[in-house]
Motif scaffolding. Structure first.
Motif, PDB file in Angstrom:
ATOM      1  N   LYS A  27       0.833  -1.209   0.000  1.00  0.00           N
ATOM      2  CA  LYS A  27       0.000   0.000   0.000  1.00  0.00           C
ATOM      3  C   LYS A  27       0.864   1.254   0.000  1.00  0.00           C
ATOM      4  O   LYS A  27       0.584   2.215  -0.727  1.00  0.00           O
ATOM      5  N   THR A  28       1.909   1.261   0.808  1.00  0.00           N
ATOM      6  CA  THR A  28       2.801   2.414   0.879  1.00  0.00           C
ATOM      7  C   THR A  28       3.506   2.640  -0.455  1.00  0.00           C
ATOM      8  O   THR A  28       3.583   3.772  -0.938  1.00  0.00           O
ATOM      9  N   ALA A  29       4.023   1.586  -1.055  1.00  0.00           N
ATOM     10  CA  ALA A  29       4.732   1.712  -2.335  1.00  0.00           C
ATOM     11  C   ALA A  29       3.788   2.162  -3.443  1.00  0.00           C
ATOM     12  O   ALA A  29       4.151   3.015  -4.266  1.00  0.00           O
ATOM     13  N   ARG A  30       2.599   1.607  -3.480  1.00  0.00           N
ATOM     14  CA  ARG A  30       1.634   2.010  -4.513  1.00  0.00           C
ATOM     15  C   ARG A  30       1.269   3.483  -4.372  1.00  0.00           C
ATOM     16  O   ARG A  30       1.127   4.187  -5.369  1.00  0.00           O
ATOM     17  N   ASN A  34       2.795   5.915  -7.095  1.00  0.00           N
ATOM     18  CA  ASN A  34       1.611   5.990  -7.947  1.00  0.00           C
ATOM     19  C   ASN A  34       1.512   4.778  -8.886  1.00  0.00           C
ATOM     20  O   ASN A  34       1.396   4.918 -10.100  1.00  0.00           O
ATOM     21  N   ILE A  35       1.554   3.602  -8.301  1.00  0.00           N
ATOM     22  CA  ILE A  35       1.468   2.349  -9.058  1.00  0.00           C
ATOM     23  C   ILE A  35       0.015   1.889  -9.049  1.00  0.00           C
ATOM     24  O   ILE A  35      -0.570   1.665  -7.994  1.00  0.00           O
ATOM     25  N   VAL A  36      -0.543   1.747 -10.228  1.00  0.00           N
ATOM     26  CA  VAL A  36      -1.942   1.342 -10.354  1.00  0.00           C
ATOM     27  C   VAL A  36      -2.050  -0.166 -10.208  1.00  0.00           C
ATOM     28  O   VAL A  36      -1.283  -0.918 -10.817  1.00  0.00           O
ATOM     29  N   ARG A  37      -3.011  -0.603  -9.403  1.00  0.00           N
ATOM     30  CA  ARG A  37      -3.228  -2.035  -9.205  1.00  0.00           C
ATOM     31  C   ARG A  37      -3.947  -2.608 -10.422  1.00  0.00           C
ATOM     32  O   ARG A  37      -4.946  -2.085 -10.872  1.00  0.00           O
ATOM     33  N   LYS A  38      -3.412  -3.707 -10.926  1.00  0.00           N
ATOM     34  CA  LYS A  38      -4.037  -4.393 -12.050  1.00  0.00           C
ATOM     35  C   LYS A  38      -4.944  -5.482 -11.502  1.00  0.00           C
ATOM     36  O   LYS A  38      -4.645  -6.068 -10.467  1.00  0.00           O
ATOM     37  N   PRO A  39      -6.041  -5.776 -12.203  1.00  0.00           N
ATOM     38  CA  PRO A  39      -6.979  -6.767 -11.678  1.00  0.00           C
ATOM     39  C   PRO A  39      -6.384  -8.172 -11.542  1.00  0.00           C
ATOM     40  O   PRO A  39      -6.764  -8.928 -10.685  1.00  0.00           O
ATOM     41  N   GLU A  40      -5.447  -8.515 -12.376  1.00  0.00           N
ATOM     42  CA  GLU A  40      -4.811  -9.828 -12.297  1.00  0.00           C
ATOM     43  C   GLU A  40      -3.387  -9.732 -12.825  1.00  0.00           C
ATOM     44  O   GLU A  40      -3.033  -8.810 -13.547  1.00  0.00           O
ATOM     45  N   ALA A  41      -2.589 -10.693 -12.427  1.00  0.00           N
ATOM     46  CA  ALA A  41      -1.210 -10.708 -12.911  1.00  0.00           C
ATOM     47  C   ALA A  41      -1.212 -11.068 -14.388  1.00  0.00           C
ATOM     48  O   ALA A  41      -1.803 -12.065 -14.797  1.00  0.00           O
ATOM     49  N   GLU A  42      -0.585 -10.257 -15.179  1.00  0.00           N
ATOM     50  CA  GLU A  42      -0.525 -10.538 -16.600  1.00  0.00           C
ATOM     51  C   GLU A  42       0.926 -10.509 -17.064  1.00  0.00           C
ATOM     52  O   GLU A  42       1.745  -9.759 -16.551  1.00  0.00           O
ATOM     53  N   GLU A  43       1.189 -11.347 -18.032  1.00  0.00           N
ATOM     54  CA  GLU A  43       2.531 -11.411 -18.579  1.00  0.00           C
ATOM     55  C   GLU A  43       2.715 -10.313 -19.617  1.00  0.00           C
ATOM     56  O   GLU A  43       1.766  -9.887 -20.259  1.00  0.00           O
ATOM     57  N   LYS A  89      11.362  -4.100 -17.921  1.00  0.00           N
ATOM     58  CA  LYS A  89      11.721  -3.952 -19.326  1.00  0.00           C
ATOM     59  C   LYS A  89      10.550  -3.398 -20.136  1.00  0.00           C
ATOM     60  O   LYS A  89      10.763  -2.653 -21.096  1.00  0.00           O
ATOM     61  N   SER A  90       9.327  -3.739 -19.755  1.00  0.00           N
ATOM     62  CA  SER A  90       8.158  -3.257 -20.495  1.00  0.00           C
ATOM     63  C   SER A  90       7.741  -1.855 -20.061  1.00  0.00           C
ATOM     64  O   SER A  90       6.842  -1.278 -20.653  1.00  0.00           O
ATOM     65  N   GLY A  91       8.377  -1.313 -19.043  1.00  0.00           N
ATOM     66  CA  GLY A  91       8.069   0.043 -18.606  1.00  0.00           C
ATOM     67  C   GLY A  91       7.007   0.123 -17.521  1.00  0.00           C
ATOM     68  O   GLY A  91       6.558   1.206 -17.167  1.00  0.00           O
ATOM     69  N   GLU A  92       6.588  -1.008 -16.979  1.00  0.00           N
ATOM     70  CA  GLU A  92       5.607  -1.004 -15.897  1.00  0.00           C
ATOM     71  C   GLU A  92       6.295  -0.688 -14.575  1.00  0.00           C
ATOM     72  O   GLU A  92       7.466  -0.975 -14.389  1.00  0.00           O
ATOM     73  N   LYS A  93       5.535  -0.114 -13.648  1.00  0.00           N
ATOM     74  CA  LYS A  93       6.062   0.129 -12.307  1.00  0.00           C
ATOM     75  C   LYS A  93       5.765  -1.031 -11.362  1.00  0.00           C
ATOM     76  O   LYS A  93       6.199  -1.031 -10.222  1.00  0.00           O
ATOM     77  N   GLU A  94       5.047  -2.002 -11.850  1.00  0.00           N
ATOM     78  CA  GLU A  94       4.663  -3.149 -11.018  1.00  0.00           C
ATOM     79  C   GLU A  94       5.884  -3.933 -10.534  1.00  0.00           C
ATOM     80  O   GLU A  94       5.827  -4.645  -9.542  1.00  0.00           O
ATOM     81  N   ILE A  96       8.304  -2.885  -8.951  1.00  0.00           N
ATOM     82  CA  ILE A  96       8.636  -2.448  -7.589  1.00  0.00           C
ATOM     83  C   ILE A  96       7.909  -3.324  -6.571  1.00  0.00           C
ATOM     84  O   ILE A  96       8.505  -3.784  -5.584  1.00  0.00           O
ATOM     85  N   ILE A  97       6.629  -3.580  -6.824  1.00  0.00           N
ATOM     86  CA  ILE A  97       5.842  -4.431  -5.918  1.00  0.00           C
ATOM     87  C   ILE A  97       6.386  -5.858  -5.938  1.00  0.00           C
ATOM     88  O   ILE A  97       6.481  -6.516  -4.900  1.00  0.00           O
ATOM     89  N   THR A  98       6.766  -6.339  -7.109  1.00  0.00           N
ATOM     90  CA  THR A  98       7.328  -7.684  -7.223  1.00  0.00           C
ATOM     91  C   THR A  98       8.630  -7.797  -6.422  1.00  0.00           C
ATOM     92  O   THR A  98       8.841  -8.781  -5.703  1.00  0.00           O
ATOM     93  N   LEU A  99       9.495  -6.787  -6.520  1.00  0.00           N
ATOM     94  CA  LEU A  99      10.756  -6.815  -5.766  1.00  0.00           C
ATOM     95  C   LEU A  99      10.523  -6.704  -4.266  1.00  0.00           C
ATOM     96  O   LEU A  99      11.207  -7.363  -3.475  1.00  0.00           O
ATOM     97  N   ILE A 100       9.557  -5.876  -3.858  1.00  0.00           N
ATOM     98  CA  ILE A 100       9.225  -5.778  -2.430  1.00  0.00           C
ATOM     99  C   ILE A 100       8.744  -7.129  -1.918  1.00  0.00           C
ATOM    100  O   ILE A 100       9.153  -7.591  -0.844  1.00  0.00           O
ATOM    101  N   GLY A 101       7.873  -7.786  -2.693  1.00  0.00           N
ATOM    102  CA  GLY A 101       7.394  -9.112  -2.303  1.00  0.00           C
ATOM    103  C   GLY A 101       8.512 -10.126  -2.219  1.00  0.00           C
ATOM    104  O   GLY A 101       8.541 -10.962  -1.314  1.00  0.00           O
ATOM    105  N   LEU A 102       9.466 -10.034  -3.133  1.00  0.00           N
ATOM    106  CA  LEU A 102      10.597 -10.960  -3.126  1.00  0.00           C
ATOM    107  C   LEU A 102      11.486 -10.739  -1.894  1.00  0.00           C
ATOM    108  O   LEU A 102      11.904 -11.700  -1.243  1.00  0.00           O
ATOM    109  N   VAL A 103      11.747  -9.497  -1.561  1.00  0.00           N
ATOM    110  CA  VAL A 103      12.557  -9.194  -0.370  1.00  0.00           C
ATOM    111  C   VAL A 103      11.853  -9.675   0.895  1.00  0.00           C
ATOM    112  O   VAL A 103      12.474 -10.286   1.775  1.00  0.00           O
ATOM    113  N   ILE A 104      10.543  -9.441   0.986  1.00  0.00           N
ATOM    114  CA  ILE A 104       9.796  -9.891   2.162  1.00  0.00           C
ATOM    115  C   ILE A 104       9.782 -11.416   2.227  1.00  0.00           C
ATOM    116  O   ILE A 104       9.902 -12.002   3.307  1.00  0.00           O
ATOM    117  N   PHE A 105       9.681 -12.082   1.082  1.00  0.00           N
ATOM    118  CA  PHE A 105       9.739 -13.542   1.045  1.00  0.00           C
ATOM    119  C   PHE A 105      11.087 -14.045   1.564  1.00  0.00           C
ATOM    120  O   PHE A 105      11.145 -14.985   2.362  1.00  0.00           O
TER     121      PHE A 105
END
Length: 120
Positions: A27-30, A34-43, A89-94, A96-105
């Motif tokens: 929530k803090t990072a978003r 200003n990272i918009v939440r996507k409805p589902e994980a997409e490749e 690489k695709s220019g998404e800010k998502e 950041i959330i993936t890396l935060i999740g990885l560090v917490i994991f």
């Protein structure tokens, strides 16, 4: 019996604490970046989709046939890094959330095994 219940409660509390840490961090990072939440994980593209599939198959084969938890954890970390790289690489800010999740994991697993919460 009481010792088993105590261990189960400790395990549940441990998981709940890390879920809350991830929730607050996300929530803090978003909000901050200003990272918009996507409805589902997409490749991002077919390389991303097939790369994740191949890595997950490799993970399950390693887990089932070799029972190596360390190798399996490393593969999960590689999957997370691959996912973050493809998002970046695709220019998404998502990513950041993936890396935060990885560090917490990583912290979750490290603390869990250091304090024998996750070990047998």
């Amino acid at each position: 019996m009481n010792i088993i219940l105590n261990d189960i409660y400790q395990f549940i509390l441990y998981i709940v604490v890390f879920i809350l840490i991830f929730y607050v961090s996300e929530k803090t990072a978003r909000k901050k970046w200003n990272i918009v939440r996507k409805p589902e994980a997409e490749e991002v593209d077919s390389l991303h989709k097939w790369g994740k599939r191949i890595l997950w198959i490799f993970f399950f084969v390693t887990w089932v046939f070799f029972s190596s938890w360390l190798k399996s954890l490393l593969i999960i970390m590689v999957i997370g890094l691959f996912d973050a790289y493809m998002q970046w690489k695709s220019g998404e800010k998502e990513y950041i959330i993936t890396l935060i999740g990885l560090v917490i994991f990583i912290v979750f697993i490290t603390f869990g095994y250091s304090f024998h919460i996750l070990s047998e």
